[in-house]
Design a protein around this motif. Structure first.
Motif, PDB file in Angstrom:
ATOM      1  N   ALA A 194      34.025  50.446  48.378  1.00  0.00           N
ATOM      2  CA  ALA A 194      34.866  49.325  47.954  1.00  0.00           C
ATOM      3  C   ALA A 194      36.318  49.766  47.928  1.00  0.00           C
ATOM      4  O   ALA A 194      36.620  50.949  47.751  1.00  0.00           O
ATOM      5  CB  ALA A 194      34.440  48.834  46.571  1.00  0.00           C
ATOM      6  N   MET A 195      37.194  48.767  48.083  1.00  0.00           N
ATOM      7  CA  MET A 195      38.624  49.042  47.966  1.00  0.00           C
ATOM      8  C   MET A 195      39.326  47.834  47.361  1.00  0.00           C
ATOM      9  O   MET A 195      38.841  46.708  47.446  1.00  0.00           O
ATOM     10  CB  MET A 195      39.232  49.424  49.309  1.00  0.00           C
ATOM     11  N   LEU A 196      40.437  48.110  46.737  1.00  0.00           N
ATOM     12  CA  LEU A 196      41.262  47.095  46.102  1.00  0.00           C
ATOM     13  C   LEU A 196      42.691  47.326  46.559  1.00  0.00           C
ATOM     14  O   LEU A 196      43.179  48.458  46.535  1.00  0.00           O
ATOM     15  CB  LEU A 196      41.165  47.229  44.576  1.00  0.00           C
ATOM     16  N   VAL A 197      43.359  46.263  46.969  1.00  0.00           N
ATOM     17  CA  VAL A 197      44.767  46.352  47.355  1.00  0.00           C
ATOM     18  C   VAL A 197      45.572  45.628  46.289  1.00  0.00           C
ATOM     19  O   VAL A 197      45.417  44.422  46.091  1.00  0.00           O
ATOM     20  CB  VAL A 197      45.014  45.717  48.748  1.00  0.00           C
ATOM     21  N   GLY A 200      49.287  49.453  45.492  1.00  0.00           N
ATOM     22  CA  GLY A 200      48.792  50.202  46.647  1.00  0.00           C
ATOM     23  C   GLY A 200      47.304  49.985  46.828  1.00  0.00           C
ATOM     24  O   GLY A 200      46.734  49.027  46.322  1.00  0.00           O
ATOM     25  N   VAL A 201      46.687  50.899  47.537  1.00  0.00           N
ATOM     26  CA  VAL A 201      45.270  50.794  47.857  1.00  0.00           C
ATOM     27  C   VAL A 201      44.480  51.746  46.958  1.00  0.00           C
ATOM     28  O   VAL A 201      44.826  52.918  46.838  1.00  0.00           O
ATOM     29  CB  VAL A 201      45.012  51.131  49.343  1.00  0.00           C
ATOM     30  N   ILE A 202      43.445  51.216  46.356  1.00  0.00           N
ATOM     31  CA  ILE A 202      42.545  52.008  45.523  1.00  0.00           C
ATOM     32  C   ILE A 202      41.174  51.942  46.184  1.00  0.00           C
ATOM     33  O   ILE A 202      40.661  50.855  46.458  1.00  0.00           O
ATOM     34  CB  ILE A 202      42.475  51.448  44.091  1.00  0.00           C
ATOM     35  N   GLU A 256      28.405  43.173  42.919  1.00  0.00           N
ATOM     36  CA  GLU A 256      27.857  44.327  42.205  1.00  0.00           C
ATOM     37  C   GLU A 256      28.263  45.632  42.874  1.00  0.00           C
ATOM     38  O   GLU A 256      28.597  46.605  42.190  1.00  0.00           O
ATOM     39  CB  GLU A 256      26.328  44.227  42.142  1.00  0.00           C
ATOM     40  N   THR A 257      28.235  45.656  44.206  1.00  0.00           N
ATOM     41  CA  THR A 257      28.668  46.850  44.934  1.00  0.00           C
ATOM     42  C   THR A 257      30.120  47.159  44.613  1.00  0.00           C
ATOM     43  O   THR A 257      30.479  48.294  44.301  1.00  0.00           O
ATOM     44  CB  THR A 257      28.494  46.660  46.459  1.00  0.00           C
ATOM     45  N   TYR A 258      30.971  46.136  44.664  1.00  0.00           N
ATOM     46  CA  TYR A 258      32.401  46.296  44.362  1.00  0.00           C
ATOM     47  C   TYR A 258      32.589  46.906  42.972  1.00  0.00           C
ATOM     48  O   TYR A 258      33.281  47.912  42.809  1.00  0.00           O
ATOM     49  CB  TYR A 258      33.076  44.930  44.463  1.00  0.00           C
ATOM     50  N   CYS A 259      31.947  46.323  41.972  1.00  0.00           N
ATOM     51  CA  CYS A 259      32.085  46.800  40.589  1.00  0.00           C
ATOM     52  C   CYS A 259      31.540  48.208  40.429  1.00  0.00           C
ATOM     53  O   CYS A 259      32.180  49.069  39.824  1.00  0.00           O
ATOM     54  CB  CYS A 259      31.398  45.853  39.624  1.00  0.00           C
ATOM     55  N   GLY A 284      38.736  50.943  34.217  1.00  0.00           N
ATOM     56  CA  GLY A 284      38.192  49.801  33.501  1.00  0.00           C
ATOM     57  C   GLY A 284      37.108  49.164  34.343  1.00  0.00           C
ATOM     58  O   GLY A 284      36.693  49.721  35.362  1.00  0.00           O
ATOM     59  N   LEU A 285      36.643  48.006  33.937  1.00  0.00           N
ATOM     60  CA  LEU A 285      35.584  47.314  34.658  1.00  0.00           C
ATOM     61  C   LEU A 285      36.189  46.475  35.778  1.00  0.00           C
ATOM     62  O   LEU A 285      36.915  45.519  35.515  1.00  0.00           O
ATOM     63  CB  LEU A 285      34.785  46.417  33.706  1.00  0.00           C
ATOM     64  N   PRO A 286      35.902  46.823  37.033  1.00  0.00           N
ATOM     65  CA  PRO A 286      36.422  46.019  38.145  1.00  0.00           C
ATOM     66  C   PRO A 286      35.758  44.642  38.164  1.00  0.00           C
ATOM     67  O   PRO A 286      34.551  44.537  37.982  1.00  0.00           O
ATOM     68  CB  PRO A 286      36.017  46.816  39.390  1.00  0.00           C
TER      69      PRO A 286
END
Length: 173
Positions: free
Chosen positions: A122-125, A85-87, A5-8, A17-19
């Motif tokens: 949160a981060m997304l690679v 990349g990193v978001i 939930e934290t990530y989203c 969009g919806l992570p």
């Protein structure tokens, strides 16, 4: 709050969009998917835009199933919509970059250090560009949901014997 939930919640504000924490679909989440989220996992029940005998609908479809006919004029697609990349959410900052290289061994090492400035972030690679695929909000989707939502819930609970978080958790992508 669960990690998923934290990530989203943290990445949703970036408006890509919806992570999804764990999409669990080998072929991704598709327009027409009917399903729900459970502990960060996307659970596809079936795809409403495909015939009942399509492999994506191998678990079956609701009784009296009628596929949703998607109007191509509402469809939007953008390849490379999010670059590799990193978001990061707004509370996550890159604070240092360092590295080393070795010519003989052919090894290049790069280290990036991040810091969260709030109590959550949160981060997304992304290792490759991500595409965007959507349909504009339209009456056809709204009417289809209104006409069939009850049968989706019944299918999930009675046919597939699933315990849903709530009937409202079943959605059409």
């Amino acid at each position: 709050m669960a990690v998923s939930e934290t990530y989203c919640n943290e990445l949703r504000s970036l408006k890509y969009g919806l992570p999804v924490w764990l999409p669990d679909c080998d072929d991704g989440i598709r327009i027409g998917d009917v399903g729900y989220f459970s502990e960060g996992h996307w659970i596809r029940l079936f795809n409403a835009t495909l015939p009942a005998n399509d492999p994506l609908n191998a678990n079956g479809v609701p009784l009296h199933y009628v596929p949703l006919k998607v109007d191509p004029k509402h469809h939007r697609q953008a390849d490379g919509y999010i670059r590799a990349g990193v978001i990061c959410s707004s509370s996550v900052k890159g604070i240092s970059i360092g590295g080393q290289a070795s010519v003989d061994g052919g090894i290049v090492e790069l280290k990036v250090r991040y810091e969260c400035t709030e109590n959550k972030g949160a981060m997304l690679v992304l290792h490759r560009d991500a595409d965007h695929d959507s349909d504009l909000p339209n009456r056809r989707f709204a009417s289809y949901i209104a006409a069939h939502h009850r049968s989706w819930v019944k299918f999930a609970e009675e046919t597939l014997e699933l315990v849903l978080p709530s009937p409202e958790s079943v959605i059409l992508v």
